[in-house]
Design a protein around this motif. Structure first.
Motif, PDB file in Angstrom:
ATOM      1  N   ILE A 187     -17.358 -34.758  25.074  1.00 21.72           N
ATOM      2  CA  ILE A 187     -18.506 -33.978  24.582  1.00 21.72           C
ATOM      3  C   ILE A 187     -19.576 -33.870  25.668  1.00 21.72           C
ATOM      4  O   ILE A 187     -20.106 -32.787  25.947  1.00 21.72           O
ATOM      5  N   LEU A 188     -19.873 -35.012  26.295  1.00 16.25           N
ATOM      6  CA  LEU A 188     -20.896 -35.019  27.353  1.00 16.25           C
ATOM      7  C   LEU A 188     -20.435 -34.206  28.557  1.00 16.25           C
ATOM      8  O   LEU A 188     -21.225 -33.460  29.164  1.00 16.25           O
ATOM      9  N   ILE A 189     -19.169 -34.321  28.909  1.00 19.29           N
ATOM     10  CA  ILE A 189     -18.635 -33.559  30.044  1.00 19.29           C
ATOM     11  C   ILE A 189     -18.718 -32.062  29.768  1.00 19.29           C
ATOM     12  O   ILE A 189     -19.118 -31.272  30.634  1.00 19.29           O
ATOM     13  N   ALA A 190     -18.341 -31.651  28.563  1.00 18.82           N
ATOM     14  CA  ALA A 190     -18.398 -30.232  28.197  1.00 18.82           C
ATOM     15  C   ALA A 190     -19.830 -29.709  28.284  1.00 18.82           C
ATOM     16  O   ALA A 190     -20.076 -28.598  28.775  1.00 18.82           O
ATOM     17  N   GLU A 191     -20.792 -30.526  27.827  1.00 17.19           N
ATOM     18  CA  GLU A 191     -22.196 -30.126  27.887  1.00 17.19           C
ATOM     19  C   GLU A 191     -22.641 -29.959  29.337  1.00 17.19           C
ATOM     20  O   GLU A 191     -23.318 -28.986  29.685  1.00 17.19           O
ATOM     21  N   MET A 192     -22.258 -30.916  30.183  1.00 16.73           N
ATOM     22  CA  MET A 192     -22.636 -30.836  31.596  1.00 16.73           C
ATOM     23  C   MET A 192     -21.995 -29.634  32.286  1.00 16.73           C
ATOM     24  O   MET A 192     -22.586 -29.030  33.180  1.00 16.73           O
ATOM     25  N   ALA A 193     -20.771 -29.311  31.882  1.00 15.92           N
ATOM     26  CA  ALA A 193     -20.051 -28.190  32.484  1.00 15.92           C
ATOM     27  C   ALA A 193     -20.533 -26.847  31.947  1.00 15.92           C
ATOM     28  O   ALA A 193     -20.242 -25.797  32.534  1.00 15.92           O
ATOM     29  N   GLY A 194     -21.262 -26.863  30.816  1.00 18.97           N
ATOM     30  CA  GLY A 194     -21.753 -25.624  30.224  1.00 18.97           C
ATOM     31  C   GLY A 194     -20.669 -24.831  29.520  1.00 18.97           C
ATOM     32  O   GLY A 194     -20.726 -23.596  29.460  1.00 18.97           O
ATOM     33  N   ILE A 195     -19.658 -25.549  28.985  1.00 15.66           N
ATOM     34  CA  ILE A 195     -18.590 -24.876  28.256  1.00 15.66           C
ATOM     35  C   ILE A 195     -18.402 -25.567  26.910  1.00 15.66           C
ATOM     36  O   ILE A 195     -18.932 -26.658  26.677  1.00 15.66           O
ATOM     37  N   SER A 196     -17.660 -24.942  26.021  1.00 15.97           N
ATOM     38  CA  SER A 196     -17.418 -25.544  24.709  1.00 15.97           C
ATOM     39  C   SER A 196     -16.393 -26.672  24.812  1.00 15.97           C
ATOM     40  O   SER A 196     -15.577 -26.692  25.739  1.00 15.97           O
ATOM     41  N   ARG A 197     -16.450 -27.596  23.853  1.00 11.37           N
ATOM     42  CA  ARG A 197     -15.468 -28.679  23.858  1.00 11.37           C
ATOM     43  C   ARG A 197     -14.069 -28.113  23.610  1.00 11.37           C
ATOM     44  O   ARG A 197     -13.080 -28.637  24.107  1.00 11.37           O
ATOM     45  N   GLY A 198     -14.005 -27.011  22.860  1.00  8.49           N
ATOM     46  CA  GLY A 198     -12.716 -26.365  22.612  1.00  8.49           C
ATOM     47  C   GLY A 198     -12.094 -25.862  23.901  1.00  8.49           C
ATOM     48  O   GLY A 198     -10.886 -25.983  24.113  1.00  8.49           O
ATOM     49  N   ALA A 199     -12.943 -25.302  24.793  1.00  7.61           N
ATOM     50  CA  ALA A 199     -12.451 -24.820  26.085  1.00  7.61           C
ATOM     51  C   ALA A 199     -11.955 -25.987  26.925  1.00  7.61           C
ATOM     52  O   ALA A 199     -10.965 -25.872  27.658  1.00  7.61           O
ATOM     53  N   LEU A 200     -12.663 -27.131  26.835  1.00 10.45           N
ATOM     54  CA  LEU A 200     -12.228 -28.329  27.562  1.00 10.45           C
ATOM     55  C   LEU A 200     -10.865 -28.790  27.049  1.00 10.45           C
ATOM     56  O   LEU A 200      -9.951 -29.061  27.839  1.00 10.45           O
ATOM     57  N   LEU A 201     -10.733 -28.877  25.717  1.00 10.52           N
ATOM     58  CA  LEU A 201      -9.486 -29.363  25.128  1.00 10.52           C
ATOM     59  C   LEU A 201      -8.324 -28.401  25.363  1.00 10.52           C
ATOM     60  O   LEU A 201      -7.166 -28.809  25.352  1.00 10.52           O
TER      61      LEU A 201
END
Length: 230
Positions: A45-59
């Protein structure tokens, strides 16, 4: 319907390019998060926020935190190899190249990506899923590192020596993170370089053939004479 201009067509990325761009964002955000907060506080969650993308995009790119961490370790290693080559590019003498490697290793491993990898490796001790994910990655890196050392160092590679240097430099990297206002760690690296030079000059470091070709000092001559008379 309005047709897209040529400039609009040129900036349109392919699926592969979009995926690569997303992975780069996640790599940079993961390194930043690990460096600032450590493995335990690093979450998807924190990584997605830092990257400026959704957690869904990360997953979509990485189904789990362990998958992302394994990717970070491998991606950072590839960056490290490039950086080592650049730092050692102008050092051609095998002995001086070995000495220069100590400072190069410090510059590579003490930067945020190097510390991030150390955080991941330490985190794998208490994360069985991550430890399992890292096994094939570490095996590939180990083989690639050996091949790179043989090619880049211009001399016979001593595994114990490089393990010793890696351990010293990793320890100093952790020390700097824990106490960033402490004593200048680069002085310790310079001392390590002086010890390497002394080891090379005395024959402690180097091939047996090279050591045998060096002239013996008085103490060594006396020891040799005693041995021969026994």
């Amino acid at each position: 319907m309005m047709q897209k201009t040529k400039s609009e067509k040129r900036v349109r990325m392919t699926q592969g390019e979009r995926s690569a761009a997303t992975r780069k964002l996640l790599l940079d955000a993961s390194v930043k998060c690990l460096f600032q907060h450590g493995y335990g506080q690093t979450t998807t969650i924190l990584i997605a926020e830092m990257a400026g993308i959704s957690r869904g995009a990360l997953l979509h790119q990485f189904p789990s935190k362990a998958d992302l961490m394994a990717y970070v370790v491998e991606a950072v290693f590839e960056e490290d190899v490039t950086m080592y080559r650049e730092l050692l590019r102008n050092v051609t003498d095998p002995d001086e190249r070995l000495v220069a490697y100590a400072m190069a290793a410090w510059k590579v491993q003490s930067r945020p990506p190097g510390v991030a990898v150390l955080e991941i490796l330490q985190g794998s001790r208490s994360d069985a899923v991550l430890a399992e994910k890292l096994k094939p990655v570490e095996a590939r890196i180990e083989e690639a590192a050996k091949a790179t050392l043989r090619q880049e160092m211009h001399r016979n590679v001593s595994p114990p020596l490089f393990r010793l240097m890696a351990g010293v430099i990793r320890g100093l990297s952790i020390q700097q993170v824990i106490a960033p206002e402490g004593e200048d760690v680069t002085e310790a690296i310079k001392l390590l370089q002086r010890l390497l030079r002394a080891g090379i000059q005395t024959g402690v470091i180097g091939s047996k053939q090279k050591a045998a070709s060096r002239p013996l000092n008085k103490a060594a001559k006396k020891k040799k004479a005693v041995a021969e008379s026994a």
